[in-house]
Design an enzyme around this catalytic site. Structure first.
Site, PDB file in Angstrom:
ATOM      1  N   TRP A   1      19.849  64.267 -28.133  1.00  0.00           N
ATOM      2  CA  TRP A   1      20.415  63.972 -26.815  1.00  0.00           C
ATOM      3  C   TRP A   1      21.061  62.580 -26.770  1.00  0.00           C
ATOM      4  O   TRP A   1      21.572  62.161 -25.755  1.00  0.00           O
ATOM      5  CB  TRP A   1      19.331  64.033 -25.736  1.00  0.00           C
TER       6      TRP A   1
ATOM      7  N   GLU B   1      15.068  63.608 -20.590  1.00  0.00           N
ATOM      8  CA  GLU B   1      14.055  62.770 -19.952  1.00  0.00           C
ATOM      9  C   GLU B   1      13.031  63.602 -19.200  1.00  0.00           C
ATOM     10  O   GLU B   1      11.837  63.277 -19.195  1.00  0.00           O
ATOM     11  CB  GLU B   1      14.724  61.760 -19.005  1.00  0.00           C
TER      12      GLU B   1
ATOM     13  N   THR C   1       5.284  64.367 -22.932  1.00  0.00           N
ATOM     14  CA  THR C   1       5.489  65.217 -24.106  1.00  0.00           C
ATOM     15  C   THR C   1       6.141  64.386 -25.206  1.00  0.00           C
ATOM     16  O   THR C   1       6.951  63.499 -24.933  1.00  0.00           O
ATOM     17  CB  THR C   1       6.396  66.416 -23.756  1.00  0.00           C
TER      18      THR C   1
ATOM     19  N   GLY D   1       4.385  72.789 -21.211  1.00  0.00           N
ATOM     20  CA  GLY D   1       3.388  72.344 -20.255  1.00  0.00           C
ATOM     21  C   GLY D   1       3.987  71.662 -19.033  1.00  0.00           C
ATOM     22  O   GLY D   1       5.193  71.495 -18.925  1.00  0.00           O
TER      23      GLY D   1
ATOM     24  N   TYR E   1      11.283  56.326 -13.059  1.00  0.00           N
ATOM     25  CA  TYR E   1      11.577  56.189 -14.491  1.00  0.00           C
ATOM     26  C   TYR E   1      12.814  56.998 -14.886  1.00  0.00           C
ATOM     27  O   TYR E   1      13.734  56.488 -15.539  1.00  0.00           O
ATOM     28  CB  TYR E   1      10.386  56.632 -15.338  1.00  0.00           C
TER      29      TYR E   1
ATOM     30  N   ASP F   1       8.573  53.032 -19.650  1.00  0.00           N
ATOM     31  CA  ASP F   1       7.666  54.097 -20.073  1.00  0.00           C
ATOM     32  C   ASP F   1       6.508  53.454 -20.825  1.00  0.00           C
ATOM     33  O   ASP F   1       6.393  52.217 -20.871  1.00  0.00           O
ATOM     34  CB  ASP F   1       8.396  55.150 -20.919  1.00  0.00           C
TER      35      ASP F   1
ATOM     36  N   CYS G   1       4.185  44.324 -37.294  1.00  0.00           N
ATOM     37  CA  CYS G   1       4.711  43.048 -36.790  1.00  0.00           C
ATOM     38  C   CYS G   1       5.628  42.357 -37.804  1.00  0.00           C
ATOM     39  O   CYS G   1       6.562  41.644 -37.416  1.00  0.00           O
ATOM     40  CB  CYS G   1       3.560  42.115 -36.423  1.00  0.00           C
TER      41      CYS G   1
ATOM     42  N   CYS H   1       6.947  36.847 -30.142  1.00  0.00           N
ATOM     43  CA  CYS H   1       5.838  37.674 -29.637  1.00  0.00           C
ATOM     44  C   CYS H   1       4.566  36.840 -29.483  1.00  0.00           C
ATOM     45  O   CYS H   1       3.952  36.414 -30.461  1.00  0.00           O
ATOM     46  CB  CYS H   1       5.581  38.847 -30.575  1.00  0.00           C
TER      47      CYS H   1
ATOM     48  N   THR I   1      -4.315  67.968 -17.492  1.00  0.00           N
ATOM     49  CA  THR I   1      -4.344  66.536 -17.215  1.00  0.00           C
ATOM     50  C   THR I   1      -5.680  66.093 -16.639  1.00  0.00           C
ATOM     51  O   THR I   1      -6.208  65.048 -17.024  1.00  0.00           O
ATOM     52  CB  THR I   1      -3.219  66.166 -16.223  1.00  0.00           C
TER      53      THR I   1
END
Length: 353
Positions: A22, A41, A47, A85, A124, A142, A201, A210, A296
């Site tokens: 996509w 999305e 998922t 789902g 989102y 996310d 890292c 970081c 869930t």
């Protein structure tokens, strides 16, 4: 400093972007298709990318445009969605496609505000479509982005309480130029480098700034408030076969779990042991197996009964359907119902015709 961080990440993304069906690759002359971004999305909610790829390819082959999807039969779309789902997503997918096709001329809004007016599109998804498809300076959050922000800034406030703070940090970094590529870059960083366990890292483009790497706390972030244990619910599913090989199924109500999907008739799902109440008279036998599935908010344990049924006994006051062998596809069933079929198949083979 924020501009430098964004530039470093985009430079990394230009080389290491994931190849996804996509996605328009960085540097491409192609324009992202809002329909494909929206579809991906919605599928990716709760998922994994690996699970979504084949579904996305199948959907866009069957329905290349939002207008094509809007014209599709509900049952066909729900059948193709089976296994992903969270079936409310599929119902909202159709609602949204029909609003876009019928009310908006097949064109998705190009702002977060406009996108959030559509069925099934929350903050989102609206931000992702606005940024990736329309180059809006939207903040896409996310789980991957939350993890990256928590580590980059060494934020120890546990989720979900940390969400506003993490979003504020993400907003400060989101550039005005290439916001769509930047949003995908942060998600790719979290998915491939700044992973939940054993983050790499040493090869991270944000290694130097970081704060969690410097503090030695990266592996323990983000912190999360402990979840309550999920309850166990019990139920019984009745798998009835007609003498000619057809299968008795029932379409569930539009609202609720597995809404609008075909499945085996059964009892309610409750924490107490259910009463054994078959949907019609027949020689129901215990299949000697139990279908288990986790939703869930609870774990489900589904006892199975099998029988050869008389079509004349099927009640007419419920949404029953008998699918002949030629049109019955176990793959069209929700995962828990497909599990029940697979487990009960051996017991069915012993039933008399």
């Amino acid at each position: 400093m924020s501009k430098a961080k964004a530039a470093d990440l985009l430079a990394w993304y230009d080389v290491h972007a994931r190849d996804l069906p996509w996605r328009v690759p960085p540097g491409s002359n192609l324009t992202p298709d809002p329909y494909r971004i929206w579809l991906s999305e919605v599928m990716l909610q709760q998922t994994t990318v690996a699970a979504v790829k084949d579904y996305f390819t199948r959907f866009t082959t069957l329905w290349p445009t939002v207008t094509d999807l809007a014209a599709a039969e509900d049952a066909r779309v729900m059948g193709e969605w089976a296994g992903l789902g969270y079936y409310a997503r599929a119902r909202n997918l159709l609602k949204c496609a029909r609003v876009v096709a019928n009310d908006l001329g097949g064109v998705f809004p190009d702002t977060e505000e406009g996108l959030r007016t559509l069925p099934g599109i929350g903050p989102y998804t609206a931000a992702a479509i606005a940024a990736i498809a329309h180059e809006r300076q939207a903040v896409v959050m996310d789980g991957n982005v939350e993890r990256v922000m928590a580590r980059l800034h060494d934020i120890h406030t546990p989720l979900p309480a940390a969400k506003p703070e993490l979003k504020a940090e993400a907003a400060a970094l989101t550039p005005a130029l290439r916001p769509g590529d930047y949003a995908q870059a942060v998600m790719d960083l979290g998915a491939t480098i700044c992973t939940p366990r054993s983050p790499a890292c040493g090869i991270c483009p944000w290694r130097t700034p970081c704060a969690a790497r410097v503090a030695g706390t990266a592996a323990e972030l983000p912190k999360k408030t402990p979840k309550k244990a999920k309850p166990v619910r019990l139920g019984i599913a009745y798998l009835g076969r007609t003498p000619d090989g057809g299968w008795l199924l029932e379409r569930r109500p539009d609202r609720g779990l597995l809404g609008g999907m075909l499945g085996w008739p059964g009892t309610d799902w409750a924490e107490a042991t259910p009463n054994d109440t078959p949907p019609l008279p027949a020689d129901w036998r215990d299949a000697g197996a139990e279908a288990r599935h986790t939703f869930t908010h609870f774990h489900l344990r589904l006892a199975l009964r099998v029988a050869v049924i008389d079509p004349a006994q099927i009640p007419t006051d419920r949404a029953f359907e008998v699918l002949p062998p030629a049109t019955f596809r176990p793959s069209d069933l929700p995962t828990v119902m497909r599990k029940a079929f697979d487990l009960a198949r051996t017991a069915m083979e012993t039933l008399p015709d």
